[in-house]
Write a protein that holds these residues in place. Structure first.
Motif, PDB file in Angstrom:
ATOM      1  N   ALA A 143      -6.362  -1.710  14.981  1.00  0.00           N
ATOM      2  CA  ALA A 143      -6.320  -3.317  15.000  1.00  0.00           C
ATOM      3  C   ALA A 143      -6.278  -2.199  13.058  1.00  0.00           C
ATOM      4  O   ALA A 143      -4.755  -2.418  12.559  1.00  0.00           O
ATOM      5  CB  ALA A 143      -7.157  -4.605  15.166  1.00  0.00           C
ATOM      6  N   THR A 144      -6.939  -2.420  12.650  1.00  0.00           N
ATOM      7  CA  THR A 144      -6.544  -2.347  11.271  1.00  0.00           C
ATOM      8  C   THR A 144      -5.497  -1.071  10.634  1.00  0.00           C
ATOM      9  O   THR A 144      -4.995  -0.955   9.658  1.00  0.00           O
ATOM     10  CB  THR A 144      -8.557  -1.433  10.974  1.00  0.00           C
ATOM     11  N   SER A 145      -5.896   0.163  11.387  1.00  0.00           N
ATOM     12  CA  SER A 145      -5.167   0.931  11.158  1.00  0.00           C
ATOM     13  C   SER A 145      -3.875   0.786  11.172  1.00  0.00           C
ATOM     14  O   SER A 145      -3.109   1.339  10.038  1.00  0.00           O
ATOM     15  CB  SER A 145      -5.493   2.345  11.952  1.00  0.00           C
ATOM     16  N   ARG A 146      -3.647  -0.107  11.983  1.00  0.00           N
ATOM     17  CA  ARG A 146      -1.879  -0.203  12.312  1.00  0.00           C
ATOM     18  C   ARG A 146      -1.455  -0.831  11.364  1.00  0.00           C
ATOM     19  O   ARG A 146      -0.766  -0.906  11.148  1.00  0.00           O
ATOM     20  CB  ARG A 146      -1.835  -0.908  13.466  1.00  0.00           C
ATOM     21  N   TYR A 147      -2.294  -1.858  11.487  1.00  0.00           N
ATOM     22  CA  TYR A 147      -2.442  -2.788   9.581  1.00  0.00           C
ATOM     23  C   TYR A 147      -1.503  -2.136   8.048  1.00  0.00           C
ATOM     24  O   TYR A 147      -1.229  -2.902   8.160  1.00  0.00           O
ATOM     25  CB  TYR A 147      -2.835  -4.085   9.416  1.00  0.00           C
ATOM     26  N   LEU A 148      -3.038  -1.620   8.094  1.00  0.00           N
ATOM     27  CA  LEU A 148      -2.658  -0.576   7.087  1.00  0.00           C
ATOM     28  C   LEU A 148      -1.386  -0.204   6.571  1.00  0.00           C
ATOM     29  O   LEU A 148      -0.704   0.039   5.327  1.00  0.00           O
ATOM     30  CB  LEU A 148      -3.629  -0.041   6.983  1.00  0.00           C
ATOM     31  N   ALA A 149      -0.907   0.806   8.090  1.00  0.00           N
ATOM     32  CA  ALA A 149      -0.113   1.191   8.316  1.00  0.00           C
ATOM     33  C   ALA A 149       1.344   0.649   8.076  1.00  0.00           C
ATOM     34  O   ALA A 149       2.269   0.863   7.324  1.00  0.00           O
ATOM     35  CB  ALA A 149       0.752   1.911   9.369  1.00  0.00           C
ATOM     36  N   ARG A 150       1.435  -0.480   8.347  1.00  0.00           N
ATOM     37  CA  ARG A 150       2.350  -1.326   8.337  1.00  0.00           C
ATOM     38  C   ARG A 150       2.848  -1.805   6.892  1.00  0.00           C
ATOM     39  O   ARG A 150       3.731  -1.877   6.595  1.00  0.00           O
ATOM     40  CB  ARG A 150       2.206  -2.829   9.373  1.00  0.00           C
ATOM     41  N   LEU A 151       1.658  -2.345   6.150  1.00  0.00           N
ATOM     42  CA  LEU A 151       1.422  -2.426   4.632  1.00  0.00           C
ATOM     43  C   LEU A 151       2.097  -1.263   3.263  1.00  0.00           C
ATOM     44  O   LEU A 151       2.412  -1.212   3.072  1.00  0.00           O
ATOM     45  CB  LEU A 151       0.131  -2.404   3.840  1.00  0.00           C
ATOM     46  N   GLY A 152       2.094  -0.184   4.135  1.00  0.00           N
ATOM     47  CA  GLY A 152       2.859   1.487   3.950  1.00  0.00           C
ATOM     48  C   GLY A 152       1.963   2.234   3.277  1.00  0.00           C
ATOM     49  O   GLY A 152       2.504   3.117   2.811  1.00  0.00           O
ATOM     50  N   ALA A 153       0.448   2.192   4.022  1.00  0.00           N
ATOM     51  CA  ALA A 153      -0.111   3.280   3.480  1.00  0.00           C
ATOM     52  C   ALA A 153       0.228   4.336   4.476  1.00  0.00           C
ATOM     53  O   ALA A 153       0.101   4.349   5.749  1.00  0.00           O
ATOM     54  CB  ALA A 153      -1.106   2.364   3.773  1.00  0.00           C
ATOM     55  N   ARG A 154      -0.158   5.650   4.479  1.00  0.00           N
ATOM     56  CA  ARG A 154      -0.742   7.034   5.190  1.00  0.00           C
ATOM     57  C   ARG A 154      -2.127   6.797   5.648  1.00  0.00           C
ATOM     58  O   ARG A 154      -3.209   7.040   5.601  1.00  0.00           O
ATOM     59  CB  ARG A 154       0.367   7.888   4.725  1.00  0.00           C
ATOM     60  N   VAL A 155      -1.971   6.186   7.210  1.00  0.00           N
ATOM     61  CA  VAL A 155      -3.104   6.303   7.057  1.00  0.00           C
ATOM     62  C   VAL A 155      -3.696   7.437   8.881  1.00  0.00           C
ATOM     63  O   VAL A 155      -3.644   7.379   9.595  1.00  0.00           O
ATOM     64  CB  VAL A 155      -3.199   4.871   8.055  1.00  0.00           C
ATOM     65  N   ASP A 210       2.734   8.537  16.244  1.00  0.00           N
ATOM     66  CA  ASP A 210       3.587   9.294  15.221  1.00  0.00           C
ATOM     67  C   ASP A 210       3.437   8.233  13.773  1.00  0.00           C
ATOM     68  O   ASP A 210       4.098   8.665  12.679  1.00  0.00           O
ATOM     69  CB  ASP A 210       4.708   7.969  15.621  1.00  0.00           C
ATOM     70  N   THR A 211       3.090   7.378  13.531  1.00  0.00           N
ATOM     71  CA  THR A 211       2.747   6.637  12.521  1.00  0.00           C
ATOM     72  C   THR A 211       0.910   6.572  11.894  1.00  0.00           C
ATOM     73  O   THR A 211       0.738   6.340  11.072  1.00  0.00           O
ATOM     74  CB  THR A 211       2.714   5.160  12.416  1.00  0.00           C
ATOM     75  N   LEU A 212       0.034   7.509  12.930  1.00  0.00           N
ATOM     76  CA  LEU A 212      -0.859   7.425  12.284  1.00  0.00           C
ATOM     77  C   LEU A 212      -1.647   8.956  12.470  1.00  0.00           C
ATOM     78  O   LEU A 212      -1.493   9.658  14.304  1.00  0.00           O
ATOM     79  CB  LEU A 212      -2.039   6.210  13.391  1.00  0.00           C
ATOM     80  N   LEU A 216       0.355  -0.902   0.150  1.00  0.00           N
ATOM     81  CA  LEU A 216       0.564   0.112  -0.200  1.00  0.00           C
ATOM     82  C   LEU A 216       0.580   1.266   0.168  1.00  0.00           C
ATOM     83  O   LEU A 216       0.403   2.597   0.106  1.00  0.00           O
ATOM     84  CB  LEU A 216      -1.089  -0.110   1.237  1.00  0.00           C
ATOM     85  N   SER A 217       2.128   0.962  -0.103  1.00  0.00           N
ATOM     86  CA  SER A 217       3.066   2.329  -0.194  1.00  0.00           C
ATOM     87  C   SER A 217       2.957   3.018  -1.510  1.00  0.00           C
ATOM     88  O   SER A 217       1.985   3.324  -2.579  1.00  0.00           O
ATOM     89  CB  SER A 217       4.331   1.938  -0.703  1.00  0.00           C
ATOM     90  N   GLY A 218       2.392   4.067  -0.811  1.00  0.00           N
ATOM     91  CA  GLY A 218       2.077   5.508  -1.604  1.00  0.00           C
ATOM     92  C   GLY A 218       0.362   5.693  -2.073  1.00  0.00           C
ATOM     93  O   GLY A 218       0.114   6.808  -2.149  1.00  0.00           O
ATOM     94  N   LEU A 219       0.037   5.035  -0.982  1.00  0.00           N
ATOM     95  CA  LEU A 219      -1.752   4.726  -1.007  1.00  0.00           C
ATOM     96  C   LEU A 219      -1.988   5.789   0.272  1.00  0.00           C
ATOM     97  O   LEU A 219      -0.933   5.635   1.624  1.00  0.00           O
ATOM     98  CB  LEU A 219      -2.195   3.909  -1.142  1.00  0.00           C
ATOM     99  N   VAL A 220      -2.978   6.474   0.701  1.00  0.00           N
ATOM    100  CA  VAL A 220      -4.104   7.508   1.453  1.00  0.00           C
ATOM    101  C   VAL A 220      -5.147   6.390   2.143  1.00  0.00           C
ATOM    102  O   VAL A 220      -5.746   6.684   1.419  1.00  0.00           O
ATOM    103  CB  VAL A 220      -3.587   8.765   0.986  1.00  0.00           C
ATOM    104  N   ALA A 221      -4.776   6.118   3.431  1.00  0.00           N
ATOM    105  CA  ALA A 221      -5.887   5.206   3.602  1.00  0.00           C
ATOM    106  C   ALA A 221      -6.589   5.938   5.429  1.00  0.00           C
ATOM    107  O   ALA A 221      -6.187   6.949   5.959  1.00  0.00           O
ATOM    108  CB  ALA A 221      -5.814   4.024   4.802  1.00  0.00           C
TER     109      ALA A 221
END
Length: 263
Positions: A29-41, A57-59, A12-17
């Protein structure tokens, strides 16, 4: 001409969720998972301050009351302003309800349907212009096994989730030719703060938890992380040909009919 997507890179790098109800439970849990896949959440929540400090720092926490259209539109605009786009929308915010059809008054029916059904309508409606501009647009709604199985003492909640299931299918049909995929997940009973609060009000919380575990063929509650991984799949390029689908994450609760042990 039919819409033909250009497959983006894996991950998901480069995508925004944006994840509604993202400060706790399945949403967190979903927010963390999407961030680990590279999304900005962005975490859209009525109480964004509840987001754990370790995740800030990540969400991106954004206040959003899905029962208020003005709040929803402001939150979506804030996400796009600060993160530059919106590619993935996870409609997870929801509230529970107990009782038979005789146990809740009109005001409670309106309150639950307003959050669980119209909340999805408001958020998706506000997000649509940005999803249409995305090269990889996905909407994932958090539904429930209650939409497809008759559960005791859950008539209002079940009605709301039945509406979410139908809404998902209709939205998928409306927007597939715009390159927007719409799916939902149907969790069984998940081990979340809402269940903890429910159990705390039971006469015998341990016995009630045992009964909830036994209701699912796997013999345990579904974890929030298991639901999150299903949401992440539906939101990802790996599911580029998946739309109008309800993915059960219920420990076999909907489809399996096991004989009693020893029988």
């Amino acid at each position: 001409m039919p819409y033909t997507p250009t497959p983006p890179p894996l991950g998901l790098s480069g995508l925004v969720a944006a994840v509604t109800g993202g400060a706790s439970g399945i949403g967190l849990a979903t927010s963390r998972y999407l961030a680990r896949l590279g999304a900005r959440v962005a975490v859209l929540d009525i109480a964004p301050d509840a987001l754990p400090a370790a995740d800030q720092d990540t969400l991106l926490p954004v206040r959003c009351d899905v029962s208020d259209d003005t709040s929803v539109r402001a939150a979506v605009a804030d996400v796009v302003d600060r993160l530059g786009a919106l590619d993935i929308l996870v409609n997870n915010a929801g509230i529970g309800a107990q009782g038979t059809v005789a146990d809740n008054d009109d005001a409670e029916w309106q309150r639950v349907l307003d959050v669980n059904v119209l909340g999805i309508v408001r958020t998706t409606r506000a997000a649509l212009p940005h999803l249409r501009a995305s090269r990889h647009a996905a909407v994932v709604n958090t539904c429930s096994v209650a939409a497809t199985a008759g559960l005791p003492q859950r008539v209002l909640y079940s009605a709301s989730k039945g509406a979410v299931l139908s809404l998902t299918l209709a939205m998928a049909a409306d927007h597939v030719r715009e390159g927007i995929r719409v799916n939902c997940v149907n969790p069984g009973t998940a081990d979340t703060p809402w269940i903890d609060r429910l159990l705390s009000r039971a006469d015998d919380p341990a016995a009630e938890r045992t009964a909830l575990n036994a209701r699912q063929p796997t013999g345990r509650l579904v974890s929030a992380e298991e639901v999150a991984s299903a949401i992440a799949y539906l939101a990802s390029p790996a599911a580029a040909s998946v739309t109008g689908t309800a993915l059960a994450v219920d420990g076999g609760m909907q489809g399996l009919r096991l004989r009693p042990e020893g029988a």
